[in-house]
Design a protein around this motif. Sequence first.
Motif, short mmCIF file in Angstrom:
data_model
loop_
_atom_site.label_atom_id
_atom_site.label_comp_id
_atom_site.label_asym_id
_atom_site.label_seq_id
_atom_site.Cartn_x
_atom_site.Cartn_y
_atom_site.Cartn_z
N LEU A 188 -6.61 14.56 23.25
CA LEU A 188 -4.77 14.37 23.93
C LEU A 188 -3.92 13.52 23.63
O LEU A 188 -3.08 13.44 23.91
CB LEU A 188 -5.20 13.87 25.32
CG LEU A 188 -4.64 14.95 26.20
CD1 LEU A 188 -5.66 14.68 27.60
CD2 LEU A 188 -2.59 13.82 26.73
N VAL A 189 -4.73 11.63 23.59
CA VAL A 189 -3.75 10.60 23.51
C VAL A 189 -2.74 11.07 22.04
O VAL A 189 -1.67 11.50 21.68
CB VAL A 189 -4.11 9.69 23.17
CG1 VAL A 189 -3.27 8.08 23.05
CG2 VAL A 189 -4.71 9.47 24.72
N GLY A 190 -3.37 11.47 21.22
CA GLY A 190 -3.45 11.19 19.83
C GLY A 190 -1.93 12.62 19.41
O GLY A 190 -0.42 12.50 18.72
N ARG A 191 -2.04 13.99 20.00
CA ARG A 191 -1.20 15.27 20.23
C ARG A 191 -0.09 14.68 21.02
O ARG A 191 0.90 14.85 20.24
CB ARG A 191 -2.27 16.06 20.94
CG ARG A 191 -0.92 17.19 20.86
CD ARG A 191 -0.61 18.04 19.88
NE ARG A 191 0.34 19.08 19.73
CZ ARG A 191 1.53 18.87 18.86
NH1 ARG A 191 1.96 18.42 17.71
NH2 ARG A 191 1.92 20.27 19.13
N ALA A 192 -0.79 14.11 22.07
CA ALA A 192 0.98 13.18 23.33
C ALA A 192 1.67 12.57 22.25
O ALA A 192 2.76 12.67 22.38
CB ALA A 192 0.80 12.63 24.14
N HIS A 193 1.11 11.86 21.41
CA HIS A 193 1.49 11.13 19.85
C HIS A 193 2.88 11.54 19.51
O HIS A 193 3.54 11.29 18.64
CB HIS A 193 1.43 9.84 19.59
CG HIS A 193 0.80 8.74 21.31
ND1 HIS A 193 -0.43 7.64 20.96
CD2 HIS A 193 1.78 8.86 22.46
CE1 HIS A 193 -0.59 6.69 21.98
NE2 HIS A 193 0.74 7.62 23.10
N GLU A 194 1.99 12.60 18.83
CA GLU A 194 2.98 13.33 18.10
C GLU A 194 4.45 14.19 17.94
O GLU A 194 4.80 14.14 17.65
CB GLU A 194 1.80 14.45 17.42
CG GLU A 194 0.58 14.25 16.24
CD GLU A 194 -0.23 14.77 16.50
OE1 GLU A 194 0.33 15.77 16.77
OE2 GLU A 194 -1.18 14.70 15.81
N LEU A 195 3.56 13.95 19.58
CA LEU A 195 4.95 15.21 20.53
C LEU A 195 6.23 13.73 21.09
O LEU A 195 6.96 14.56 21.68
CB LEU A 195 4.58 15.76 21.03
CG LEU A 195 3.90 17.06 20.95
CD1 LEU A 195 3.29 17.48 22.41
CD2 LEU A 195 5.20 18.03 20.75
#
Length: 551
Positions: free
Chosen positions: A83-90
Motif C-alpha cells: 500500500l505504501v509503495g503504491r501510494a508513493h508511485e501515485l
Amino acid sequence: MTEWWRDAVVYQVYPRSFADSDGDGIGDLPGITSRLPKLAELGVDAVWLSPFYPSPQNDAGYDVADYRDVEPIFGTLDDADALVGRAHELGLRVVVDIVPNHTSSEHRWFQAALAAAPGSPERARYHFRDGGGPDGGVAPNDWRSVFGGPAWTRVTEADGTPGQWYLHLFDSTQPDLDWDSPDVHEEFASTLRFWLDRGVDGFRIDVAHAMVKEPGLPDWADDGPMGGTAEITDSNRPPMWDQEGVHDIYRGWRKIVDSYDGDRMLVAEAWVTPYSRLARYTRPDELHQAFNFDHCVAAWRADAQRHVITTSVEGSSAVGAPATWVLSNHDIVRHASRFGFPPAPRGLGGIGPDDPQPDPVLGLRRARAATALMLALPGSAYLYQGEELGLPEHTTLPGGARQDPTWFRTNEAEVGRDGCRVPVPWEGGAPSYGFGPGAASWLPQPPSYGELARDRQEGVEGSTLEMYRTALRLRRELGLGLGDLVWAETLSPAQTPEQSLGLLRGTVRVLVNFDGPDLPLPEDAEVLLASGPLGEGGVVPSDTTVWFRQP
C-alpha cells in the motif's frame, strides 16, 4: 522548498469501511490499495489510515494489541508495504494512526500486568491503584469514561481475590498507559521508527492531549465529552487532559521524525481549548499540525465562521505552524447531516432513528458551501472518506447493527459513532454498492448511498464529486493553501456582513452567502467555482460559496 504538509489536503481512510477485497464485509489493505488511483484522481496529497493493527476490535481498532503488525482481517505486513509503495508511485503520502494513550487489554503488557503483583514493574506501565473503603471496593477517583460509565475497573488477582483498579478513559478494554514509565517511552520510540523505516510519511496521534495525567489523579466532577467544559482555564483544567508533560513527549518524537528524510510529519488529535493552548502543540520543536476542532463545532453563521478562522490563522501563525481544517471524521456526525438542522447545525453526537432527522437537501447544500470555504483557506485540510460524494450520516441505523462501545456503555442512551462509519459506495448498481465483491457489509448501508455512489457522480456536472475535484485542482494550481488571508467586506454590492463573508486569497475572491438575500456578483466576475447553482445573472443564493476573479 515549502514542506508538503503545510498546505496538504489529507484524505482519511477508515479501513473497515473503504474497500473490501475478499468479500467478508470488512474493508482491508488490498482493497484500499486497489482504490488509491481514485484518490490520486480526486486530487488529494496524502492518505491517513485509521488503525489496522492487531486488535480484538472492541473499539474498531483503537484498542491496539500489537503496534508493529497488521490485524489479519485487514491483511499482512506485506500488504501494508504494498500500500505504501503504491501510494508513493501515485504521488500520495501515507500517514498512519498511532494510539499512545492506551493499549488493548489483550496487549502482552496488560496481560503481564494482570499476572503480576501490585507494585510490580509490569503494573507500573499502566495506572493501577488501590481502591478506597474498608475492602478497597471504591474506585480510586470519580473520573468518567468518555464512552460512558466509570473510568475504573477492578481486577481479580491471581489468587482469585478482588484486587486493584486500573484506569481507562475509554472502554474497559482500553487501559491507559502510564507515561511515567520509561518502558512506555522506549516502546513508542521503537514503534515510530518501525513504521518510519517502512516508508510512512507521518503519524496521526490519537487522543494526543491525554497521555499525561495530573499527579495524584485528583477527583474531577465534570464528566463532559473529552473531559471538557466549554470554557477551560488553567484554574479548572481537567486533570486527565492537556497536561504540560505531553509537550516533553512530543519534543522527543519530533527529534525522531526529523532524523528521517522526506519531511515526515506528526499531527495531533487534541480536543484542547482555547486555541492558544492548542497552538502550543505545534511549536517549532513539537508537532507539525493539530486538528482544529473549533472549526468542526463552529456554527454555520458568518460571525462564528469569521471568528474561528481568524483565531485559528492567527494562533497557528504565532508559532510558525499552518492552520489545519477539518469538517468530518470517523468520530463525529458527517457534516452533510450535521448542517441539515435549520436554523443552526446540530452537535457532533450521533443521530438515531428516534431523533429529529436532518433535512438532506439543506444539509448537503451547506456542506458543499462549507467545504468550498474550507478549501480556500490557508493551511492544511483533512477530508473524511465519502464526503466527496456528499454522503450523509446513516441516521436510521438499527440498534441491533451498532458496534460502537458508546452504545453499550451508556445502556443504549447514546447511539455513538457508527452512523458515520458505514462502508463507502463505489458502484450504484452493485451488491454492497461496490464496497466489496458481494453483498456483505459490516454495517448496513442506507438506500440513499446507491444514488450517491462514485460511479453515479463521475463526470456529472454539478455533482458533489466533481465539485471536490474542481476545488482541489484549483486549490493546487492557484496555491490557495499558502499565503495570507485578507477579509473583504464588499465583494458584492449587496453584501451584508451579518449574513455573508468575503475574503481575498491572492487573485481569488471568495464570497460566502450564509442565510442572507441573494447576492449579485460583480459584472466582470469570472466564476472559478460555485458550491451550488447560481441564479440568473450570477446571483449567489443562500448557503452557497463562490470563488471568482476580476480583471
